[in-house]
Design a protein around this motif. Structure first.
Motif, short mmCIF file in Angstrom:
data_model
loop_
_atom_site.label_atom_id
_atom_site.label_comp_id
_atom_site.label_asym_id
_atom_site.label_seq_id
_atom_site.Cartn_x
_atom_site.Cartn_y
_atom_site.Cartn_z
N HIS A 1 0.82 -1.21 0.00
CA HIS A 1 0.00 0.00 0.00
C HIS A 1 0.85 1.26 0.00
CE1 HIS A 1 0.73 -0.50 4.35
NE2 HIS A 1 0.52 0.79 4.43
N HIS A 2 2.16 1.11 0.27
CA HIS A 2 3.06 2.26 0.20
C HIS A 2 3.67 2.41 -1.19
CE1 HIS A 2 3.96 2.46 4.80
NE2 HIS A 2 2.85 3.07 4.47
N HIS B 1 0.94 11.53 4.01
CA HIS B 1 0.20 10.27 4.12
C HIS B 1 1.06 9.19 4.79
CE1 HIS B 1 -2.45 6.91 3.06
NE2 HIS B 1 -1.36 6.28 2.67
N SER C 1 1.86 9.91 8.45
CA SER C 1 0.67 9.82 9.31
C SER C 1 0.18 8.39 9.47
CB SER C 1 -0.46 10.69 8.75
OG SER C 1 -0.06 12.04 8.70
N HIS C 2 0.77 7.46 8.71
CA HIS C 2 0.39 6.04 8.83
C HIS C 2 1.65 5.21 9.00
CE1 HIS C 2 -2.95 7.97 6.68
NE2 HIS C 2 -3.71 7.07 7.26
N GLU D 1 4.46 2.53 10.53
CA GLU D 1 4.35 1.16 11.02
C GLU D 1 4.23 1.20 12.54
OE1 GLU D 1 4.02 -1.34 8.82
OE2 GLU D 1 4.06 0.32 7.42
N ASN D 2 3.81 0.10 13.12
CA ASN D 2 3.53 0.09 14.55
C ASN D 2 4.75 0.49 15.36
OD1 ASN D 2 5.14 -2.14 14.24
ND2 ASN D 2 3.51 -3.62 14.60
N GLN E 1 4.22 6.85 17.14
CA GLN E 1 3.03 7.69 16.98
C GLN E 1 3.48 8.99 16.33
OE1 GLN E 1 0.99 8.56 20.61
NE2 GLN E 1 -0.52 9.86 19.64
N ASN F 1 1.80 12.26 14.16
CA ASN F 1 0.65 12.94 13.58
C ASN F 1 1.11 14.23 12.93
OD1 ASN F 1 -0.83 10.96 14.89
ND2 ASN F 1 -1.28 12.25 16.65
N GLN G 1 -4.07 17.97 3.77
CA GLN G 1 -5.00 17.65 4.87
C GLN G 1 -5.36 18.91 5.68
OE1 GLN G 1 -3.44 14.38 7.21
NE2 GLN G 1 -3.24 13.04 5.43
#
Length: 420
Positions: free
Chosen positions: A40-41, A126, A129-130, A132-133, A136, A138, A164
């Motif tokens: 998806h990347h 994008h 903001s997403h 990998e685990n 965090q 933002n 955004q």
């Protein structure tokens, strides 16, 4: 006389606790050893990676200017936050004003089209903001507008789609209420890390642009709080302070740069972020900060090797708050702050200029981390004690996102006991 507006470029807190595997790579694309993007990347990677060299050049040029302005102070800022905000502003800029902004962000407009720049930042936002685990992160942008200012629908639509952007109506004629609205929004978006971003607002303001980044990471190899002890930190020849010094012994990515006389240790966060801790020999900080470029970071990455060391690193919190109009002017972004500004892409008429740019960032470094739940690893200790690396005098801390090779934060810690 042009109507003025503020740009507040802000950035939020960072909880350092350590990271993933591989170094930033400023080649076109990833280091072959780098983890591959997930599917998806893949579709967004190309445009994003095109920005990487330029964003890195901007980061280190900005760092040089700021260190010249404040040679003996703590410095902490987010280059990606500043460049994202100004790329978005370029959407509404025209003619020389737009060219200056994009070239000031170090883009060569004969090699990359404006459309590619905006697509690249869209993809960068994008991907950041997403993550990998484990990390965090933002990012976002907001615009606060007086009711009588009617921005073009195309500007708002493009800025929302690409950056955004959120838009809010604000009564700047009541500065106290306007400040509260903006500061509350930023504090909420940055999880309480950035407070009181704007103050003493001019009631003549018609628009304020805010860009924020929030980062929180856990060290892959956390420090044990019970090993933290108070030790001396040598600010300069005359000043020594006591700091809580974290400690652990283990294998770390390590390199000594003989030319710049500095020790480099790379720590990882769980997830996609990496910290480079750079300790110059005493008296060599000025040379390091004025010669630091992306190629040097790449050289360090290429030469890092695992070494058993005893690592001491201070636990600290700092923040940086900057009015960066002059800094950006020195980098060629001039007209947007003067009556020569052409921001007609925002309102349809060239009657706006930027009055000032505020950037605020904060950094928290502590022991915290998530221990692996189902695995235990034991370091094999040699009989003789491994070398000690103690960050007990001014050092640099650079934080990168490995998935996008972006420079998230650059810090110079001169005195870890001074918060701002």
């Amino acid at each position: 006389m042009k109507t003025i507006f503020y740009i507040s470029v802000l950035l939020a807190g960072l909880h350092a606790v350590t990271c993933g595997q591989l170094s930033p790579s400023y080649h076109n694309g990833h280091d072959p050893k780098e983890p591959k993007y997930h599917m998806h990347h893949e579709s967004v990677a190309t445009a994003c990676l095109k920005l990487v060299p330029n964003n890195a050049d901007f980061a280190f040029q900005f760092f040089k200017e700021v260190t010249l302005e404040a040679p003996n102070r703590n410095i902490f800022f987010s280059p990606v936050s500043i460049s994202t905000a100004f790329a978005m502003l370029a959407l509404g800029a025209r003619s020389t004003t737009q060219t200056q902004i994009l070239e000031g962000l170090t883009f060569n407009l004969t090699e990359i089209q404006e459309k590619e720049i905006h697509e690249g930042f869209h993809n960068l936002i994008h991907m950041l903001s997403h993550p990998e685990n484990g990390v965090q992160l933002n990012m976002g942008n907001a615009i606060f507008l007086t009711e009588k200012l009617k921005p073009l629908k195309k500007f708002l639509d493009d800025a929302e789609a690409l950056y955004q952007l959120e838009a809010f109506t604000t009564d700047f004629s009541n500065p106290t209420e306007a400040e509260k609205q903006i500061n509350d929004y930023i504090e909420r978006k940055t999880h309480g890390k950035i407070t009181n971003l704007v103050k003493d607002m001019d009631p003549q303001t018609v628009m304020l642009l805010a860009s924020y980044v929030f980062f929180k990471g856990n060290w892959e190899k956390p420090f044990k709080p019970e090993h933290t002890e108070e030790r001396e930190f040598f600010v300069d020849d005359e000043t020594t302070v006591k700091v809580p010094m974290m400690y652990q012994t283990g294998r770390f990515d390590f390199y000594f740069d003989e030319e710049l006389s500095c020790t480099v240790v790379r720590l990882h966060y769980n997830g996609s972020a990496t910290a480079f801790l750079v300790l110059p020999a005493k008296g060599r900080m000025k040379k390091l900060e004025q010669t630091l470029v992306k190629e040097i970071i790449q050289e360090w990455s290429d030469h890092l090797s695992q070494r058993m060391v005893r690592l001491y690193f201070p636990k600290f919190s700092i923040s940086g708050s900057y009015e960066i109009t002059n800094t950006l002017s020195k980098m060629g972004i001039v007209d947007v702050f003067t009556d020569q500004a052409d921001l007609s892409g925002i309102t349809g008429t060239p009657d706006l200029k930027v009055s000032k740019v505020v950037h605020k960032a904060s950094l928290d470094v502590d022991e915290r981390g998530t221990e692996a739940a189902a695995a235990t690893a034991a370091e094999i200790m040699p009989m003789s004690l491994p070398p000690t690396i103690e960050f007990n005098h001014p050092f640099l801390m650079l934080i990168f996102d490995r998935d996008t090779n972006s420079t998230l934060f650059i810090g110079k810690i001169v005195n870890p006991t001074i918060i701002s």
